[in-house]
Design an enzyme around this catalytic site. Structure first.
Site, PDB file in Angstrom:
ATOM      1  N   HIS A   1       0.634  -1.210   0.014  1.00 47.42           N
ATOM      2  CA  HIS A   1       0.093   0.062   0.042  1.00 47.42           C
ATOM      3  C   HIS A   1       0.668   1.354   0.027  1.00 47.42           C
ATOM      4  O   HIS A   1       0.183   2.383  -0.396  1.00 47.42           O
ATOM      5  CB  HIS A   1      -0.876  -0.110   1.248  1.00 47.42           C
ATOM      6  CG  HIS A   1      -0.321   0.326   2.410  1.00 47.42           C
ATOM      7  ND1 HIS A   1      -0.080  -1.078   3.302  1.00 47.42           N
ATOM      8  CD2 HIS A   1       0.046   1.068   3.153  1.00 47.42           C
ATOM      9  CE1 HIS A   1       0.344  -0.379   4.633  1.00 47.42           C
ATOM     10  NE2 HIS A   1       0.507   0.648   4.322  1.00 47.42           N
TER      11      HIS A   1
ATOM     12  N   ASN B   1       5.870   5.412   8.802  1.00 45.94           N
ATOM     13  CA  ASN B   1       6.333   4.109   9.478  1.00 45.94           C
ATOM     14  C   ASN B   1       6.072   2.965   8.543  1.00 45.94           C
ATOM     15  O   ASN B   1       6.971   1.916   8.472  1.00 45.94           O
ATOM     16  CB  ASN B   1       5.997   3.840  10.815  1.00 45.94           C
ATOM     17  CG  ASN B   1       6.636   4.472  12.031  1.00 45.94           C
ATOM     18  OD1 ASN B   1       6.209   5.339  12.729  1.00 45.94           O
ATOM     19  ND2 ASN B   1       8.121   4.213  12.001  1.00 45.94           N
ATOM     20  N   SER B   2       4.942   2.846   7.956  1.00 43.94           N
ATOM     21  CA  SER B   2       4.500   1.721   7.031  1.00 43.94           C
ATOM     22  C   SER B   2       5.656   1.130   6.127  1.00 43.94           C
ATOM     23  O   SER B   2       6.099   1.845   5.430  1.00 43.94           O
ATOM     24  CB  SER B   2       3.156   1.974   6.328  1.00 43.94           C
ATOM     25  OG  SER B   2       2.250   0.904   6.440  1.00 43.94           O
TER      26      SER B   2
ATOM     27  N   VAL C   1     -13.241 -24.207   1.435  1.00 41.14           N
ATOM     28  CA  VAL C   1     -14.649 -24.341   2.047  1.00 41.14           C
ATOM     29  C   VAL C   1     -14.739 -22.680   2.500  1.00 41.14           C
ATOM     30  O   VAL C   1     -13.806 -21.945   2.380  1.00 41.14           O
ATOM     31  CB  VAL C   1     -14.473 -24.707   3.493  1.00 41.14           C
ATOM     32  CG1 VAL C   1     -14.094 -26.545   3.261  1.00 41.14           C
ATOM     33  CG2 VAL C   1     -13.249 -24.424   4.223  1.00 41.14           C
TER      34      VAL C   1
ATOM     35  N   ASP D   1      -0.041  -7.685   1.368  1.00 41.74           N
ATOM     36  CA  ASP D   1       0.564  -6.215   1.492  1.00 41.74           C
ATOM     37  C   ASP D   1       1.979  -6.242   1.437  1.00 41.74           C
ATOM     38  O   ASP D   1       2.638  -5.466   2.403  1.00 41.74           O
ATOM     39  CB  ASP D   1      -0.117  -5.505   2.941  1.00 41.74           C
ATOM     40  CG  ASP D   1       0.035  -4.203   2.707  1.00 41.74           C
ATOM     41  OD1 ASP D   1       0.244  -3.457   1.584  1.00 41.74           O
ATOM     42  OD2 ASP D   1       0.101  -3.484   3.896  1.00 41.74           O
TER      43      ASP D   1
END
Length: 492
Positions: A124, A229-230, A287, A154
């Protein structure tokens, strides 16, 4: 008050702490009892990088939902009606008035995992960027190539050519983490490079539900991480990376003491696949499950609500062939007990397709174990292959700035199309398609007069698209069809 999980961003806040009368003060630990992080920082900071993603034109719907159009210094107001999970997207610059002409920049963090220039960050942070710039601690600024991304985990893998050996981090083992252990983060919150924050592991194996990264069991910490920080590293006391800082839990946009990191074991598994295949494959059991409710506990006379209740079976899947039925309760997968239904997807996702796995179920009050052959999930429609990601600079369908998916037969009938005819645009991700007037929901029937019946045929027909190319599409919207030409800028 509505709470939200947000991609690592928050506005600065000062919180006063008042003394409470009558409460006895606790002894202050001696300095010798607290860890010294200076050695870890000195060794690893040179391998942490500042990531700058540049964009031209409208952003994707996913990024618009992040509130990334605020200017620097402004807080992002919390919208009670917004999605529970919002995408962090760094520190954008002020927007230009026209969505088609606007340019903005987002900032994040990353870290070098190999001396030849491979860098790991969050998807992102660089999603749909036209250009990615990396700044090193020695102030060198390098253009990074997006080798591949995996939106589901991500994860984004970047590559820079620094003309020599680069400093790297040491990769640890996130599976050995325990609540209470010290960890620290290095990153660029609010653009302040090489900021160090510390805390402890609050929980491991934290699942955030199906609405966001259902295949990831996060590391929960109280390490302060904020906007920028990501994508940065989370270290243990041995100076090894054990996670990638990704999200915070907040009802205001401020850091509130709960942060989430992607386990490094999950990330490195994705890195290896991105290097070798250009995409990440995940196992599929076949499932659909839901939590074991209190009513189910009473009806089935269960001891507790642990496990995952099967509510649907995918035809011809491994689960169907093994004999799993609707109403079964899955108690364990490959020897690992399930405490809740959200525990199942991460375990299945990390299983190599083709593997045979024991699945323990409860049916009619009796436990039994079935051996299931795990198949492979379909690839993410918006995953980026090794060929590149930036629409204006790389080849393939990504250069056109759109994503397509299969067209179901019911929609074909409504549009008066024949079976096996056309693919539908699911997302407009770049300026080329947007400026041509294409929209999500448009059906592409031909590419350069070649009939298109599947996503694979569309990808094959556009694989040679590059800067300067013009592609002619036959597009159906409603009851009308029209040829539309898309020209990819040559970047000159």
């Amino acid at each position: 008050m509505n709470r939200s999980i947000l991609r690592a961003f928050a506005c600065s806040a000062l919180i006063g702490i008042a003394a409470i009368s009558g409460v006895q003060a606790q002894p202050v630990p001696s300095a010798a009892a607290l860890p010294d992080f200076t050695g870890i920082v000195e060794k690893n900071a040179p391998a942490v990088v500042h990531v700058e993603a540049r964009y031209t034109g409208g952003t994707s719907r996913k990024n618009q939902a992040a509130g990334d159009q605020a200017t620097p210094g402004q807080g992002i107001p919390d919208d009670p009606q917004a999605d529970l999970f919002r995408r962090f997207f760094g520190m954008p610059l002020p927007m230009m008035p026209s969505p088609q002409d606007q340019k903005h920049t987002s900032l994040g963090s990353g870290f070098i995992i190999s001396s030849d220039g491979y860098i790991l960050t969050n998807n992102h942070v660089v999603d749909h960027a036209d250009k990615v710039i990396v700044r090193l601690q020695d102030h060198r600024t390098l253009t990074a190539k997006v080798v591949g991304t995996d939106p589901t985990y991500d994860i984004a893998l970047l590559k820079v050519d620094a003309g020599g050996s680069l400093p790297t981090v040491s990769i640890g083992d996130s599976r050995g983490l325990k609540p209470g252990q010290w960890v620290l983060a290095i990153g660029s919150p609010f653009g302040f490079d090489y900021t160090v924050t510390q805390g402890i592991v609050s929980a491991v194996g934290r699942n955030l539900g199906e609405r966001d990264q259902a295949y990831t069991s996060f590391i929960q910490t109280d390490v302060p991480i904020n906007r920028g920080n990501s994508g940065g590293p989370l270290f243990n006391l041995q100076g090894q990376v054990v996670g990638i800082n990704s999200q915070i839990y907040s009802n205001t946009g401020d850091y509130l003491g709960v942060s989430f990191s992607i386990p490094i074991d999950v990330a490195m598994n994705a890195v290896q696949q991105l290097k070798t295949k250009g995409y990440v494959s995940r196992g599929m059991l076949g499932v659909t499950v839901q939590p074991v409710s209190d009513d189910m506990v009473k009806a089935f006379k269960l001891d507790n609500g642990a496990g995952a209740a099967v509510v649907d079976i995918t035809p011809a899947s491994g689960a169907a062939k093994a004999g799993i039925q609707v109403g079964d309760i899955i108690l364990s997968y490959n020897g690992q007990a399930l405490q809740q239904s959200a525990d199942l997807p991460p375990l299945v996702g990390m299983t190599k397709p083709g593997s045979k796995v024991p699945v323990e179920i409860l049916r009619n009050g009796r436990k039994q174990t079935l051996e299931v052959t795990i198949t492979e999930t379909s690839r993410d429609q918006n995953a980026v292959s090794k060929s590149g990601a930036a629409p204006s600079a790389h080849g393939g369908a990504a250069a056109l700035g759109l994503t397509v998916q299969p067209l179901d037969n019911d929609t074909r009938k409504q549009l008066g199309l024949n079976p096996g005819q056309g693919v539908v645009i699911s997302d407009i991700s770049g300026p080329v398609a947007a400026q041509a007037g294409l929209q999500a929901g448009d059906v592409i029937l031909m590419v350069n007069q070649q009939k298109i019946a599947s996503v694979a045929e569309f990808q094959a027909a556009t694989k040679d698209v590059k800067a300067g190319s013009t592609v002619l599409l036959l597009v159906r919207r409603g009851e009308q069809s029209q040829f539309i030409g898309l020209t990819v800028p040559d970047g000159k």
